[in-house]
Motif scaffolding. Sequence first.
Motif, PDB file in Angstrom:
ATOM      1  N   ILE A 141       8.878   7.945   9.275  1.00 37.19           N
ATOM      2  CA  ILE A 141       9.216   8.184   7.860  1.00 37.19           C
ATOM      3  C   ILE A 141       8.195   7.504   6.954  1.00 37.19           C
ATOM      4  O   ILE A 141       7.685   8.098   6.000  1.00 37.19           O
ATOM      5  N   GLY A 142       7.891   6.243   7.257  1.00 37.09           N
ATOM      6  CA  GLY A 142       6.917   5.515   6.450  1.00 37.09           C
ATOM      7  C   GLY A 142       5.540   6.155   6.513  1.00 37.09           C
ATOM      8  O   GLY A 142       4.856   6.298   5.491  1.00 37.09           O
ATOM      9  N   MET A 143       5.117   6.551   7.713  1.00 35.58           N
ATOM     10  CA  MET A 143       3.783   7.125   7.897  1.00 35.58           C
ATOM     11  C   MET A 143       3.654   8.471   7.200  1.00 35.58           C
ATOM     12  O   MET A 143       2.679   8.725   6.473  1.00 35.58           O
ATOM     13  N   THR A 144       4.632   9.357   7.386  1.00 34.98           N
ATOM     14  CA  THR A 144       4.545  10.691   6.785  1.00 34.98           C
ATOM     15  C   THR A 144       4.680  10.630   5.262  1.00 34.98           C
ATOM     16  O   THR A 144       4.017  11.389   4.553  1.00 34.98           O
ATOM     17  N   THR A 145       5.503   9.707   4.775  1.00 32.85           N
ATOM     18  CA  THR A 145       5.640   9.562   3.320  1.00 32.85           C
ATOM     19  C   THR A 145       4.341   9.047   2.708  1.00 32.85           C
ATOM     20  O   THR A 145       3.946   9.464   1.613  1.00 32.85           O
ATOM     21  N   THR A 146       3.658   8.164   3.405  1.00 33.73           N
ATOM     22  CA  THR A 146       2.374   7.652   2.922  1.00 33.73           C
ATOM     23  C   THR A 146       1.354   8.776   2.787  1.00 33.73           C
ATOM     24  O   THR A 146       0.557   8.793   1.837  1.00 33.73           O
ATOM     25  N   VAL A 147       1.373   9.716   3.738  1.00 31.86           N
ATOM     26  CA  VAL A 147       0.454  10.853   3.670  1.00 31.86           C
ATOM     27  C   VAL A 147       0.656  11.636   2.376  1.00 31.86           C
ATOM     28  O   VAL A 147      -0.302  12.063   1.725  1.00 31.86           O
ATOM     29  N   VAL A 148       1.920  11.807   1.987  1.00 30.89           N
ATOM     30  CA  VAL A 148       2.239  12.534   0.752  1.00 30.89           C
ATOM     31  C   VAL A 148       1.912  11.695  -0.475  1.00 30.89           C
ATOM     32  O   VAL A 148       1.443  12.197  -1.502  1.00 30.89           O
ATOM     33  N   LEU A 149       2.146  10.385  -0.372  1.00 33.77           N
ATOM     34  CA  LEU A 149       2.068   9.505  -1.528  1.00 33.77           C
ATOM     35  C   LEU A 149       0.637   9.189  -1.966  1.00 33.77           C
ATOM     36  O   LEU A 149       0.349   9.082  -3.163  1.00 33.77           O
ATOM     37  N   LEU A 150      -0.266   9.030  -0.998  1.00 35.43           N
ATOM     38  CA  LEU A 150      -1.632   8.596  -1.312  1.00 35.43           C
ATOM     39  C   LEU A 150      -2.326   9.447  -2.376  1.00 35.43           C
ATOM     40  O   LEU A 150      -2.915   8.909  -3.319  1.00 35.43           O
ATOM     41  N   PRO A 151      -2.297  10.798  -2.280  1.00 39.49           N
ATOM     42  CA  PRO A 151      -2.983  11.591  -3.301  1.00 39.49           C
ATOM     43  C   PRO A 151      -2.331  11.500  -4.681  1.00 39.49           C
ATOM     44  O   PRO A 151      -2.963  11.826  -5.683  1.00 39.49           O
ATOM     45  N   ILE A 152      -1.077  11.047  -4.735  1.00 39.59           N
ATOM     46  CA  ILE A 152      -0.340  11.048  -6.003  1.00 39.59           C
ATOM     47  C   ILE A 152      -0.546   9.754  -6.775  1.00 39.59           C
ATOM     48  O   ILE A 152      -0.856   9.771  -7.980  1.00 39.59           O
ATOM     49  N   ILE A 153      -0.399   8.607  -6.120  1.00 38.98           N
ATOM     50  CA  ILE A 153      -0.524   7.331  -6.836  1.00 38.98           C
ATOM     51  C   ILE A 153      -1.791   6.565  -6.456  1.00 38.98           C
ATOM     52  O   ILE A 153      -2.098   5.543  -7.086  1.00 38.98           O
ATOM     53  N   GLY A 154      -2.513   7.034  -5.434  1.00 44.72           N
ATOM     54  CA  GLY A 154      -3.763   6.384  -5.046  1.00 44.72           C
ATOM     55  C   GLY A 154      -3.564   5.276  -4.018  1.00 44.72           C
ATOM     56  O   GLY A 154      -2.458   4.744  -3.848  1.00 44.72           O
ATOM     57  N   ALA A 155      -4.642   4.929  -3.343  1.00 44.81           N
ATOM     58  CA  ALA A 155      -4.577   3.944  -2.265  1.00 44.81           C
ATOM     59  C   ALA A 155      -4.241   2.548  -2.776  1.00 44.81           C
ATOM     60  O   ALA A 155      -3.546   1.779  -2.100  1.00 44.81           O
ATOM     61  N   LEU A 156      -4.738   2.186  -3.977  1.00 51.10           N
ATOM     62  CA  LEU A 156      -4.510   0.846  -4.501  1.00 51.10           C
ATOM     63  C   LEU A 156      -3.022   0.585  -4.703  1.00 51.10           C
ATOM     64  O   LEU A 156      -2.466  -0.390  -4.191  1.00 51.10           O
ATOM     65  N   TYR A 157      -2.369   1.452  -5.468  1.00 47.10           N
ATOM     66  CA  TYR A 157      -0.947   1.260  -5.732  1.00 47.10           C
ATOM     67  C   TYR A 157      -0.123   1.406  -4.456  1.00 47.10           C
ATOM     68  O   TYR A 157       0.858   0.686  -4.244  1.00 47.10           O
TER      69      TYR A 157
END
Length: 310
Positions: A80-96
Amino acid sequence: MMYVLLGVLIGVLLPNQSAINNRLRASVSSPWVMSAISFLVGTSCLAVLTWTTVGTVTFDPRLFATEPVWLWSGGLLGVIGMTTTVVLLPIIGALYSTALNLTAQVVTTMIIDHFGFFGVDIYPANAWRLTGAIIVLAAALLAVRAGRPNPHLNQPTPSPIWYLVGLAVGVCFGLQVVINGQLTGVLGSAIHAALISFAVGLLVLVLLVAVTRSSLRIRVPAGERKNPWWMWIGGALGALYVAGVAFLAPLIGSALTVVVIQLGLLAGSMAVDHFGLLSAPKKSVRPLQVIGLIFMGVGVLVMNAPEILA
């Protein structure tokens, strides 16, 4: 201190896994296929190690009745954490994403350690641990921020909900550390616990690949002559990480385990960037990144000060 150094070493290896999996991702159709292959390799390695050290890859099925349901959820939380990160990175960026993930992991595990939730040994959130954790978080954010390019000012501001999702990802990873540590106590082997976690994660990923109807074709990316042999071994490093965390959490506490792993992860990331390891593009390490890394080490020492001074 030996266990702290072991945690740092495990963390140093993680960026190599990311670089390896990024290369594998370039040769497959989707991130789910890449993750499934990585988990399959990790599960296979752990099965061999478990058979060698424990003598079996199974366990007493009566544990399903005698142990709580959450004990078997570490692999699910990881996926869950890994797949959500895949979705999240393009939206809020790697820093956040990195900042929210690390903050939530540290806070979650410190609360669990302090109150002894999930049956863990109690590690009170005393002044040393709180001060050290704050130093680590501030230093990690400095190191991560110093290594990122300036954001594009014309990008739309993401919904606040996505930042809450970023925190939730960190909570998932923090819970995974705690749960796999407790599973180690039940099974008597960190390697066996890691195998169960990986097997659950692999099952979830196989279902995701089936649902998304992702192609299983392996291709050679444009500009490459062939696929390197090392692109298949990311799962082995992932297996080492999960087994290492499951081993360390009951010994030094979940919060300190998370912190020392992150210290090693940032150090390893800088090495991968600076030397361009495993085909990663070279990026010079900036002085602020080194300063941040040094202060993270100071924070770890402060968190561990009562044991060092004893």
